[in-house]
Design a protein around this motif. Structure first.
Motif, short mmCIF file in Angstrom:
data_model
loop_
_atom_site.label_atom_id
_atom_site.label_comp_id
_atom_site.label_asym_id
_atom_site.label_seq_id
_atom_site.Cartn_x
_atom_site.Cartn_y
_atom_site.Cartn_z
N LEU A 40 0.78 -1.19 -0.16
CA LEU A 40 -0.02 0.18 -0.10
C LEU A 40 0.96 1.30 0.07
O LEU A 40 0.26 2.23 0.07
N GLY A 41 2.27 1.05 0.07
CA GLY A 41 3.07 2.05 -0.02
C GLY A 41 3.04 3.06 1.27
O GLY A 41 3.12 4.33 1.30
N LEU A 42 3.04 2.51 2.34
CA LEU A 42 2.83 3.11 3.62
C LEU A 42 4.06 3.12 4.63
O LEU A 42 3.96 3.87 5.60
N ALA A 43 5.12 2.19 4.09
CA ALA A 43 6.11 2.19 4.85
C ALA A 43 6.62 3.51 5.13
O ALA A 43 7.25 3.70 6.48
N ARG A 44 6.82 4.40 4.42
CA ARG A 44 7.34 5.69 4.53
C ARG A 44 6.25 6.98 4.66
O ARG A 44 6.64 8.04 4.66
N HIS A 45 5.12 6.34 4.74
CA HIS A 45 4.00 7.49 4.95
C HIS A 45 4.32 7.91 6.22
O HIS A 45 4.73 7.62 7.40
N PRO A 46 4.11 9.69 6.16
CA PRO A 46 4.37 10.44 7.28
C PRO A 46 3.45 10.05 8.62
O PRO A 46 4.06 9.94 9.54
N GLU A 47 2.33 9.77 8.16
CA GLU A 47 1.50 9.46 9.70
C GLU A 47 2.26 8.02 10.06
O GLU A 47 2.22 7.98 11.22
N VAL A 48 2.47 6.98 9.20
CA VAL A 48 3.00 5.87 9.75
C VAL A 48 4.57 6.09 10.60
O VAL A 48 4.75 5.48 11.47
N THR A 49 5.37 6.64 9.96
CA THR A 49 6.78 7.02 10.58
C THR A 49 6.50 7.78 11.94
O THR A 49 7.13 7.64 12.72
N GLU A 50 5.48 8.99 11.60
CA GLU A 50 5.19 9.46 13.10
C GLU A 50 4.98 8.55 14.16
O GLU A 50 4.87 8.86 15.38
N GLY A 51 3.89 7.76 13.81
CA GLY A 51 3.32 6.66 14.67
C GLY A 51 4.39 6.02 15.54
O GLY A 51 4.17 5.75 16.73
N ALA A 52 5.34 5.52 14.48
CA ALA A 52 6.47 4.87 15.21
C ALA A 52 7.21 5.79 16.15
O ALA A 52 7.77 5.36 17.18
N ALA A 53 7.56 6.94 15.69
CA ALA A 53 8.22 7.87 16.52
C ALA A 53 7.50 8.26 17.70
O ALA A 53 8.21 8.15 18.80
N ARG A 54 6.37 8.45 17.58
CA ARG A 54 5.67 8.97 18.86
C ARG A 54 5.70 7.75 19.91
O ARG A 54 5.97 7.76 21.16
N ALA A 55 5.45 6.40 19.44
CA ALA A 55 5.46 5.43 20.32
C ALA A 55 6.88 5.22 21.09
O ALA A 55 6.83 4.91 22.13
N ALA A 56 8.01 5.39 20.04
CA ALA A 56 9.28 5.23 20.89
C ALA A 56 9.38 6.40 21.90
O ALA A 56 9.91 6.00 23.03
N ARG A 57 9.06 7.45 21.53
CA ARG A 57 9.20 8.67 22.59
C ARG A 57 8.50 8.27 23.83
O ARG A 57 8.91 8.67 24.80
N VAL A 58 7.31 7.90 23.69
CA VAL A 58 6.32 7.35 24.98
C VAL A 58 6.82 6.14 25.83
O VAL A 58 7.04 6.19 27.05
N TRP A 59 6.93 4.97 24.82
CA TRP A 59 7.07 3.82 25.32
C TRP A 59 8.68 3.36 25.52
O TRP A 59 8.79 2.26 26.28
#
Length: 375
Positions: A40-59
């Motif tokens: 689906l071309g989502l691996a680099r989608h800004p919402e997906v990468t931000e979801g990863a970054a936000r989770a890493a910052r929180v958890w």
């Protein structure tokens, strides 16, 4: 000398032209990518990468332990709840990989005395699950419900039918509804690996079981990966709540493995929510695969008609497939290369993956390169 046999095997692989090697890719590759599973071309989608970054910052960077100790965060349970709801299942359980999810589902649902009926074209993770399970495995002809019926007819006791929903080599779909019907005649459960179906098949990408009317069935268990259509990492098992509870208590790849990293869970959750908002991505991936197949066959190439997003093109030999893939790469196109022993039928192929974000010009360029470089 210790491990001396390794050198003999390495030489045998070299002579057969079957040596594998790692090829690190740069962050910004100039290649046109028809090799990855980013359907689906989502691996680099800004919402997906931000979801990863936000989770890493929180958890934090890791889950810190197994799921039963400290490795289950609120994010994991949120992802499980939304995955189950999206796919129409009663419950879900997230694992560190799709491979681990398949090992868990097969081994935990095939106890001693049971029969596992396994499709000849199944993925290696399902095959390994069959090998590790305490039940007896019978391998049957590819995508053949009557062969499954014959296997079940000879067994008296618990049984499970195991198969991919979309087979990774040729991209053909399994006859899930017929397999479920046969299983029900003998009281057998159905365990399906929907790695290549989630995000591509079914209403808005809800997967192959949903597409074939099996979502939520009490006798159907599906595994998925989060690393293909959802552009992240990890896997999950979807099914009845009592099955999921059983896995929590009996599946060794759940009990003894560190939980999925929060960043991966965050990315997958973001991708899932994006897919719910943009369901047309699933139809687009299928349309791109169909267009790619049509253009390849119009050029006289032996391409297999896709049922999802995988398109394979037959190669004359293992050496020819390796050479073809290398020449495609030199011309700016990344493609997959499948050859023995990875292919069960011994036929080597180029494996192309359609992506929802590919343009018509990119498809034309890909076909032109494949045609020009064919052996």
């Amino acid at each position: 000398m210790a491990f001396g046999w390794i050198d003999e095997q390495a030489e045998a692989r070299r002579r057969a032209g079957l040596v594998r090697s790692l090829r690190p890719r740069p962050a910004a590759s100039p290649l046109l990518d028809l090799a990855s599973n980013d359907y689906l071309g989502l691996a680099r989608h800004p919402e997906v990468t931000e979801g990863a970054a936000r989770a890493a910052r929180v958890w934090g960077g890791g889950a810190t332990g197994s799921r039963l100790v400290t490795g289950t965060t609120e994010l994991h349970t949120e992802l499980e709840r939304e995955l189950a709801e999206f796919c129409g299942a009663e419950a879900a359980l997230v694992f560190s990989s799709g491979y681990a999810a398949n090992l868990a589902a097969v081994t935990a649902l095939a106890p001693h005395g049971s029969l596992i009926v396994s499709d000849a074209g199944n993925h290696a993770s399902l095959i390994d699950g069959c090998r590790l399970a305490r039940g007896t495995t019978q391998v049957v002809a590819h995508a053949d419900p009557e062969a499954v019926r014959k296997a079940l007819h000879t067994h008296d006791g618990p049984a499970v039918v195991v198969c991919d929903t979309v087979f990774s080599v040729d991209g053909d779909a399994a006859p899930l509804a017929r397999l479920a019907q046969v299983g029900r005649e003998y009281g057998a459960g159905l365990v399906v690996d929907d790695a290549h179906g989630l995000g591509v098949l079914g209403d808005g990408g809800r997967g192959a079981p949903h597409a074939q009317g099996l979502a939520g069935a009490a006798d159907v268990v599906a595994t998925v990966t989060l690393s293909k259509s959802l552009g992240s990492q990890g896997g999950a098992v979807l099914g009845p709540a009592r099955v999921i509870d059983h896995l929590v208590n009996a599946a060794r790849t759940f009990i003894f493995d560190t939980g999925l990293a929060p960043a991966a869970a965050g990315a997958a959750l973001a991708a899932l929510r994006l897919l719910r908002r943009e369901p047309e991505r699933a139809a687009r991936a299928r349309a791109v695969a169909g267009e790619l197949h049509a253009r390849l066959t119009a050029e006289g190439l032996a391409a297999v008609r896709p049922d999802a997003a995988v398109v394979s093109v037959r190669a004359p030999s293992p050496e020819g497939a390796v050479r073809w893939a290398a020449e495609c790469r030199a011309a700016g196109l990344a493609v997959g290369c499948f050859r023995p022993p990875s292919v069960p039928d011994g036929v080597s192929r180029l494996r192309l993956t359609a992506r929802a974000d590919l343009t018509g010009d990119q498809l034309e360029r890909a076909v032109r390169v494949i045609r020009r470089t064919r052996p």
